[in-house]
Motif scaffolding. Structure first.
Motif, short mmCIF file in Angstrom:
data_model
loop_
_atom_site.label_atom_id
_atom_site.label_comp_id
_atom_site.label_asym_id
_atom_site.label_seq_id
_atom_site.Cartn_x
_atom_site.Cartn_y
_atom_site.Cartn_z
N TYR A 99 43.85 -51.84 12.27
CA TYR A 99 43.19 -52.52 11.15
C TYR A 99 43.04 -51.54 9.99
O TYR A 99 43.01 -50.32 10.19
CB TYR A 99 41.85 -53.12 11.56
N ARG A 100 42.92 -52.06 8.80
CA ARG A 100 42.81 -51.21 7.62
C ARG A 100 41.47 -50.49 7.60
O ARG A 100 40.43 -51.11 7.80
CB ARG A 100 42.98 -52.05 6.35
N PRO A 101 41.48 -49.18 7.33
CA PRO A 101 40.23 -48.42 7.35
C PRO A 101 39.52 -48.45 6.00
O PRO A 101 40.11 -48.66 4.94
CB PRO A 101 40.70 -46.99 7.66
N ALA A 102 38.20 -48.26 6.06
CA ALA A 102 37.38 -48.06 4.85
C ALA A 102 37.40 -46.56 4.51
O ALA A 102 37.76 -45.74 5.35
CB ALA A 102 35.95 -48.53 5.14
N PRO A 103 37.05 -46.19 3.30
CA PRO A 103 36.57 -47.04 2.20
C PRO A 103 37.69 -47.66 1.37
O PRO A 103 37.41 -48.47 0.48
CB PRO A 103 35.75 -46.07 1.36
N GLU A 104 38.94 -47.23 1.61
CA GLU A 104 40.03 -47.79 0.82
C GLU A 104 40.10 -49.30 0.98
O GLU A 104 40.51 -50.03 0.07
CB GLU A 104 41.37 -47.17 1.25
N ASN A 105 39.72 -49.77 2.18
CA ASN A 105 39.69 -51.20 2.47
C ASN A 105 38.34 -51.52 3.10
O ASN A 105 38.18 -51.46 4.32
CB ASN A 105 40.82 -51.57 3.44
N ARG A 106 37.37 -51.80 2.26
CA ARG A 106 36.02 -52.03 2.77
C ARG A 106 35.93 -53.37 3.51
O ARG A 106 36.77 -54.26 3.32
CB ARG A 106 35.01 -51.99 1.61
N LEU A 107 34.93 -53.48 4.34
CA LEU A 107 34.70 -54.76 5.03
C LEU A 107 34.58 -55.86 3.98
O LEU A 107 34.00 -55.64 2.92
CB LEU A 107 33.43 -54.67 5.87
N PRO A 108 35.19 -57.02 4.23
CA PRO A 108 35.67 -57.54 5.51
C PRO A 108 37.15 -57.32 5.81
O PRO A 108 37.72 -58.09 6.60
CB PRO A 108 35.37 -59.03 5.38
N ALA A 109 37.80 -56.33 5.22
CA ALA A 109 39.24 -56.14 5.44
C ALA A 109 39.58 -56.02 6.93
O ALA A 109 40.53 -56.64 7.42
CB ALA A 109 39.72 -54.90 4.69
N ALA A 110 38.79 -55.23 7.67
CA ALA A 110 39.06 -55.06 9.10
C ALA A 110 38.89 -56.38 9.86
O ALA A 110 39.63 -56.66 10.81
CB ALA A 110 38.14 -53.99 9.69
N TYR A 111 37.92 -57.19 9.43
CA TYR A 111 37.73 -58.49 10.08
C TYR A 111 38.92 -59.40 9.82
O TYR A 111 39.35 -60.15 10.71
CB TYR A 111 36.46 -59.17 9.54
N GLU A 112 39.44 -59.34 8.61
CA GLU A 112 40.61 -60.16 8.27
C GLU A 112 41.82 -59.76 9.11
O GLU A 112 42.57 -60.62 9.59
CB GLU A 112 40.91 -60.02 6.79
N ASP A 113 42.01 -58.44 9.29
CA ASP A 113 43.12 -57.97 10.11
C ASP A 113 42.95 -58.40 11.57
O ASP A 113 43.91 -58.76 12.25
CB ASP A 113 43.23 -56.45 10.03
N ALA A 114 41.71 -58.34 12.05
CA ALA A 114 41.44 -58.75 13.42
C ALA A 114 41.76 -60.23 13.61
O ALA A 114 42.36 -60.64 14.62
CB ALA A 114 39.98 -58.47 13.76
N LEU A 115 41.37 -61.04 12.63
CA LEU A 115 41.64 -62.47 12.71
C LEU A 115 43.14 -62.74 12.69
O LEU A 115 43.64 -63.61 13.41
CB LEU A 115 40.95 -63.19 11.56
N GLU A 116 43.87 -61.97 11.89
CA GLU A 116 45.32 -62.11 11.85
C GLU A 116 45.93 -61.81 13.21
O GLU A 116 46.94 -62.41 13.60
CB GLU A 116 45.91 -61.17 10.79
N SER A 117 45.33 -60.87 13.94
CA SER A 117 45.87 -60.54 15.27
C SER A 117 45.70 -61.71 16.23
O SER A 117 46.57 -61.96 17.08
CB SER A 117 45.19 -59.28 15.82
N LEU A 118 44.59 -62.45 16.12
CA LEU A 118 44.42 -63.63 16.96
C LEU A 118 45.46 -64.70 16.61
O LEU A 118 46.01 -65.35 17.51
CB LEU A 118 43.01 -64.21 16.79
N ILE A 119 45.71 -64.86 15.33
CA ILE A 119 46.71 -65.84 14.90
C ILE A 119 48.09 -65.41 15.39
O ILE A 119 48.91 -66.23 15.81
CB ILE A 119 46.69 -66.00 13.37
N TRP A 120 48.36 -64.09 15.36
CA TRP A 120 49.64 -63.59 15.86
C TRP A 120 49.79 -63.89 17.34
O TRP A 120 50.86 -64.32 17.79
CB TRP A 120 49.72 -62.08 15.61
N VAL A 121 48.74 -63.68 18.12
CA VAL A 121 48.80 -63.99 19.56
C VAL A 121 49.05 -65.48 19.76
O VAL A 121 49.85 -65.89 20.62
CB VAL A 121 47.50 -63.55 20.27
N LYS A 122 48.37 -66.31 18.97
CA LYS A 122 48.60 -67.75 19.05
C LYS A 122 50.08 -68.09 18.80
O LYS A 122 50.68 -68.88 19.54
CB LYS A 122 47.73 -68.48 18.02
#
Length: 306
Positions: A99-122
């Motif tokens: 997932y994208r790290p902060a501070p370059e990508n502050r929250l919720p960037a990591a949450y968005e990447d995590a959600l994308e991983s669930l969609i990828w598994v689907k």
């Protein structure tokens, strides 16, 4: 640099720790970025048990690594070894997600990447012809679990809250596994003050991690940090019917983790708690005995699911 108000240390609490030196990072306020000791990364890693056979499909753990939202990657040695051991000892498949790290990508960037991983598994589950072979051949998509350690636990939790808005069929999220999850708040807890100069997560380091991770202009009583202030929690808990929370009394974050587990239990979530009498933050990644204790609890949690 300061993007949030925070209570000062009580007059009796003194810390001489430089959090930047402790984390081995250099911050550039002009670009809101960090110089780290590691830049290498990969998007996803898949682990299967060494002795696995295609006789019986296996549960899947979707895992998010720790690092205070700012450090490490899915291919960092410590997390690679942890996921490999978990796959072998639990006889499960494991996906470790970048997932994208902060501070370059502050929250919720990591949450968005995590959600994308669930969609990828689907999508892998839906594509029975061209999907990822290891998933297609080894995974029971009706038995998926979301797991995270430290900051990864925070990400796993918030990912599941966001997933309540999605249709993830045919995959089924059967449980949430949080290993010493990283939560916070403006008000200091007893464990934070008692372990103010903790070797792993001293209070000044914890403060800095949240300052770098949260959106600019908010404090630690934002819902990303403090799970007790989310006004829409009842609706979002649709995907979290079962949860394992593992923590240690030697961890400055333990008071928040115990309170969090109690909160979920009060909202009709089936909660299993593992509270170690001794230890430290991140202990399961460096102490084989602590890892074995966690793996046993995770195995019981996964295979007791109806």
């Amino acid at each position: 640099m300061s993007n949030q108000s925070s209570e000062p240390f009580p007059s009796s609490i003194i810390s001489t720790i430089n959090p930047y030196e402790k984390l081995k990072i250099v911050y550039d306020p002009a670009t809101d970025s960090l110089t780290r000791n590691s830049q290498n990364k990969t998007w996803i890693r898949i682990f299967r048990p060494s002795q696995s056979q295609k006789i019986q499909l296996l549960p899947l753990i979707i895992y998010f690594h720790g690092g205070g939202f700012i450090q490490f990657h899915a291919n960092s040695t410590v997390f690679h070894n942890f996921c490999k051991s978990m796959a072998d000892q639990l006889s499960v498949m494991v996906i470790s997600v970048e997932y994208r790290p902060a501070p370059e990508n502050r929250l919720p960037a990591a949450y968005e990447d995590a959600l994308e991983s669930l969609i990828w598994v689907k999508n892998q589950a839906l594509d029975t012809v061209n999907g990822e072979p290891w998933l297609r051949n080894y995974v029971d998509f009706s038995k998926c679990f979301v797991m995270g350690s430290s900051a990864g636990g925070n990400i796993a939790y918030n990912c599941c809250l966001s997933a309540s808005e999605l249709d993830l069929e045919p995959i089924k999220i059967c449980g949430l596994i949080l290993n010493q999850p990283h939560f916070g708040g403006v008000e200091r807890t007893d464990s934070e003050l008692r372990l103010v100069n903790d070797d792993r997560v001293p209070l000044v380091v914890n403060d800095l991690l949240w300052e770098l991770a949260l959106p600019i202009g908010v404090n630690r009583d934002h819902a990303y940090c403090n799970p007790f202030v989310d006004e829409n929690l009842e609706r979002k808990l649709r995907f979290i019917r079962r949860c394992l929370v593992a923590c240690s009394k030697g961890d400055p974050l333990v008071d928040r983790d115990i309170k969090f587990a109690k909160m979920l239990g009060g909202k009709c979530v089936e909660v299993m708690s593992l509270v170690a009498e001794s230890g430290f933050h991140g202990m399961t990644h460096t102490d084989p005995n602590k890892a074995e204790e966690l793996f046993k609890a995770v195995k019981d949690f996964i295979f007791s699911e109806n």
